[in-house]
Design a protein around this motif. Structure first.
Motif, PDB file in Angstrom:
ATOM      1  N   THR A   4       0.861  -1.171   0.000  1.00  0.00           N
ATOM      2  CA  THR A   4       0.000   0.000   0.000  1.00  0.00           C
ATOM      3  C   THR A   4       0.903   1.227   0.000  1.00  0.00           C
ATOM      4  OG1 THR A   4      -1.693  -1.199   1.216  1.00  0.00           O
ATOM      5  CG2 THR A   4      -1.827   1.207   1.239  1.00  0.00           C
ATOM      6  N   LEU A   5       0.864   1.998  -1.083  1.00  0.00           N
ATOM      7  CA  LEU A   5       1.703   3.181  -1.205  1.00  0.00           C
ATOM      8  C   LEU A   5       1.081   4.384  -0.519  1.00  0.00           C
ATOM      9  CD1 LEU A   5       2.806   2.747  -4.916  1.00  0.00           C
ATOM     10  CD2 LEU A   5       3.980   1.984  -2.850  1.00  0.00           C
ATOM     11  N   SER A   6      -0.234   4.451  -0.561  1.00  0.00           N
ATOM     12  CA  SER A   6      -0.975   5.510   0.131  1.00  0.00           C
ATOM     13  C   SER A   6      -2.382   4.973   0.385  1.00  0.00           C
ATOM     14  CB  SER A   6      -1.023   6.801  -0.703  1.00  0.00           C
ATOM     15  OG  SER A   6      -1.851   6.644  -1.825  1.00  0.00           O
ATOM     16  N   VAL A   7      -3.235   5.800   0.930  1.00  0.00           N
ATOM     17  CA  VAL A   7      -4.608   5.383   1.202  1.00  0.00           C
ATOM     18  C   VAL A   7      -5.335   5.020  -0.091  1.00  0.00           C
ATOM     19  CG1 VAL A   7      -6.808   6.140   2.168  1.00  0.00           C
ATOM     20  CG2 VAL A   7      -4.670   6.793   3.275  1.00  0.00           C
ATOM     21  N   THR A   8      -4.952   5.645  -1.190  1.00  0.00           N
ATOM     22  CA  THR A   8      -5.659   5.447  -2.457  1.00  0.00           C
ATOM     23  C   THR A   8      -4.859   4.690  -3.509  1.00  0.00           C
ATOM     24  OG1 THR A   8      -4.862   7.571  -3.279  1.00  0.00           O
ATOM     25  CG2 THR A   8      -6.988   7.561  -2.128  1.00  0.00           C
ATOM     26  N   THR A   9      -3.643   4.225  -3.197  1.00  0.00           N
ATOM     27  CA  THR A   9      -2.788   3.597  -4.205  1.00  0.00           C
ATOM     28  C   THR A   9      -2.184   2.300  -3.678  1.00  0.00           C
ATOM     29  OG1 THR A   9      -2.220   5.802  -5.018  1.00  0.00           O
ATOM     30  CG2 THR A   9      -0.854   3.997  -5.771  1.00  0.00           C
ATOM     31  N   ARG A  37      -2.846   0.189  -8.778  1.00  0.00           N
ATOM     32  CA  ARG A  37      -4.267   0.555  -8.694  1.00  0.00           C
ATOM     33  C   ARG A  37      -4.400   1.850  -7.904  1.00  0.00           C
ATOM     34  NH1 ARG A  37      -4.397  -5.007  -8.464  1.00  0.00           N
ATOM     35  NH2 ARG A  37      -5.768  -5.967  -9.987  1.00  0.00           N
ATOM     36  N   MET A  38      -5.209   2.763  -8.452  1.00  0.00           N
ATOM     37  CA  MET A  38      -5.387   4.070  -7.820  1.00  0.00           C
ATOM     38  C   MET A  38      -6.871   4.411  -7.739  1.00  0.00           C
ATOM     39  SD  MET A  38      -2.233   5.977  -9.826  1.00  0.00           S
ATOM     40  CE  MET A  38      -3.212   7.368 -10.090  1.00  0.00           C
ATOM     41  N   ALA A  47      -6.410   1.383 -13.115  1.00  0.00           N
ATOM     42  CA  ALA A  47      -5.390   0.355 -12.930  1.00  0.00           C
ATOM     43  C   ALA A  47      -4.455   0.371 -14.134  1.00  0.00           C
ATOM     44  CB  ALA A  47      -6.023  -1.015 -12.780  1.00  0.00           C
ATOM     45  N   PHE A  48      -3.171   0.300 -13.847  1.00  0.00           N
ATOM     46  CA  PHE A  48      -2.132   0.237 -14.865  1.00  0.00           C
ATOM     47  C   PHE A  48      -1.380  -1.076 -14.660  1.00  0.00           C
ATOM     48  CE2 PHE A  48      -2.905   4.608 -13.680  1.00  0.00           C
ATOM     49  CZ  PHE A  48      -3.161   5.207 -14.899  1.00  0.00           C
ATOM     50  N   SER A  49      -1.389  -1.943 -15.672  1.00  0.00           N
ATOM     51  CA  SER A  49      -0.788  -3.265 -15.541  1.00  0.00           C
ATOM     52  C   SER A  49       0.268  -3.472 -16.608  1.00  0.00           C
ATOM     53  CB  SER A  49      -1.847  -4.361 -15.689  1.00  0.00           C
ATOM     54  OG  SER A  49      -2.824  -4.237 -14.700  1.00  0.00           O
ATOM     55  N   LEU A  50       1.370  -4.090 -16.201  1.00  0.00           N
ATOM     56  CA  LEU A  50       2.457  -4.431 -17.107  1.00  0.00           C
ATOM     57  C   LEU A  50       2.795  -5.900 -16.895  1.00  0.00           C
ATOM     58  CD1 LEU A  50       4.776  -3.638 -19.087  1.00  0.00           C
ATOM     59  CD2 LEU A  50       6.153  -3.195 -17.055  1.00  0.00           C
ATOM     60  N   GLN A  51       2.891  -6.647 -17.989  1.00  0.00           N
ATOM     61  CA  GLN A  51       3.296  -8.042 -17.926  1.00  0.00           C
ATOM     62  C   GLN A  51       4.449  -8.248 -18.901  1.00  0.00           C
ATOM     63  OE1 GLN A  51       0.524 -10.998 -19.345  1.00  0.00           O
ATOM     64  NE2 GLN A  51       1.539 -12.609 -18.210  1.00  0.00           N
ATOM     65  N   PHE A  65       0.907  -4.116 -21.916  1.00  0.00           N
ATOM     66  CA  PHE A  65       0.579  -2.994 -21.046  1.00  0.00           C
ATOM     67  C   PHE A  65      -0.913  -2.740 -21.156  1.00  0.00           C
ATOM     68  CE2 PHE A  65       0.174   1.611 -20.196  1.00  0.00           C
ATOM     69  CZ  PHE A  65       0.637   1.601 -18.887  1.00  0.00           C
ATOM     70  N   ASP A  66      -1.574  -2.583 -20.016  1.00  0.00           N
ATOM     71  CA  ASP A  66      -3.025  -2.425 -19.994  1.00  0.00           C
ATOM     72  C   ASP A  66      -3.391  -1.278 -19.052  1.00  0.00           C
ATOM     73  OD1 ASP A  66      -5.749  -3.397 -20.592  1.00  0.00           O
ATOM     74  OD2 ASP A  66      -5.784  -3.871 -18.458  1.00  0.00           O
ATOM     75  N   VAL A  67      -4.299  -0.433 -19.499  1.00  0.00           N
ATOM     76  CA  VAL A  67      -4.852   0.649 -18.678  1.00  0.00           C
ATOM     77  C   VAL A  67      -6.356   0.432 -18.606  1.00  0.00           C
ATOM     78  CG1 VAL A  67      -5.177   3.135 -18.456  1.00  0.00           C
ATOM     79  CG2 VAL A  67      -3.061   2.252 -19.437  1.00  0.00           C
ATOM     80  N   SER A  68      -6.891   0.419 -17.392  1.00  0.00           N
ATOM     81  CA  SER A  68      -8.331   0.229 -17.256  1.00  0.00           C
ATOM     82  C   SER A  68      -8.893   1.195 -16.219  1.00  0.00           C
ATOM     83  CB  SER A  68      -8.651  -1.215 -16.864  1.00  0.00           C
ATOM     84  OG  SER A  68      -8.052  -1.531 -15.630  1.00  0.00           O
ATOM     85  N   PHE A  69     -10.156   1.526 -16.405  1.00  0.00           N
ATOM     86  CA  PHE A  69     -10.857   2.421 -15.493  1.00  0.00           C
ATOM     87  C   PHE A  69     -12.133   1.730 -15.022  1.00  0.00           C
ATOM     88  CE2 PHE A  69      -8.382   5.157 -18.219  1.00  0.00           C
ATOM     89  CZ  PHE A  69      -7.812   6.031 -17.322  1.00  0.00           C
ATOM     90  N   LYS A  70     -12.529   2.002 -13.790  1.00  0.00           N
ATOM     91  CA  LYS A  70     -13.744   1.431 -13.235  1.00  0.00           C
ATOM     92  C   LYS A  70     -14.547   2.572 -12.614  1.00  0.00           C
ATOM     93  CE  LYS A  70     -15.343  -1.685  -9.649  1.00  0.00           C
ATOM     94  NZ  LYS A  70     -14.921  -2.512  -8.517  1.00  0.00           N
ATOM     95  N   TYR A  71     -15.826   2.635 -12.975  1.00  0.00           N
ATOM     96  CA  TYR A  71     -16.710   3.659 -12.447  1.00  0.00           C
ATOM     97  C   TYR A  71     -17.925   2.974 -11.851  1.00  0.00           C
ATOM     98  CZ  TYR A  71     -19.365   7.971 -12.045  1.00  0.00           C
ATOM     99  OH  TYR A  71     -20.070   9.036 -11.538  1.00  0.00           O
ATOM    100  N   ASP A  72     -18.168   3.182 -10.575  1.00  0.00           N
ATOM    101  CA  ASP A  72     -19.311   2.599  -9.884  1.00  0.00           C
ATOM    102  C   ASP A  72     -20.505   3.549  -9.973  1.00  0.00           C
ATOM    103  OD1 ASP A  72     -17.851   0.368  -9.102  1.00  0.00           O
ATOM    104  OD2 ASP A  72     -17.117   1.394  -7.309  1.00  0.00           O
ATOM    105  N   LEU A  73     -21.594   3.081 -10.539  1.00  0.00           N
ATOM    106  CA  LEU A  73     -22.792   3.911 -10.657  1.00  0.00           C
ATOM    107  C   LEU A  73     -23.578   3.977  -9.347  1.00  0.00           C
ATOM    108  CD1 LEU A  73     -24.051   2.801 -14.169  1.00  0.00           C
ATOM    109  CD2 LEU A  73     -22.871   4.916 -13.551  1.00  0.00           C
TER     110      LEU A  73
END
Length: 74
Positions: A4-9, A37-38, A47-51, A65-73
């Motif tokens: 855990t890098l910070s409360v949000t990361t 994940r942020m 989320a930023f993923s590297l494999q 390399f993958d970039v994804s976003f999640k939005y909760d309605l």
């Protein structure tokens, strides 16, 4: 490994090694997965993923390399 890098990361990383031995040869594969994940807002996260993967018999490593976003309605 997850840190855990910070409360949000959060940063997570995994390493894998796979070895297959046969009579005349052996194949080995090294794999590294890293994900960051942020939480950007209350309902939005990214989320930023590297494999990376390297195996015997292949001249070049494989990268993804993958970039994804999640939005909760709700």
């Amino acid at each position: 490994m997850q840190r855990t890098l910070s409360v949000t990361t959060v940063l997570s990383a995994t390493y894998g090694y796979h070895l297959v031995q046969q009579l005349n040869n052996s194949n080995e594969t090294h794999t590294l997965d890293v994900t960051l994940r942020m939480q950007l807002q209350v309902s939005l996260s990214a989320a930023f993923s590297l494999q990376a993967s390297l195996g015997t018999g292949y001249e070049e490593p494989e990268w993804m390399f993958d970039v994804s976003f999640k939005y909760d309605l709700f």
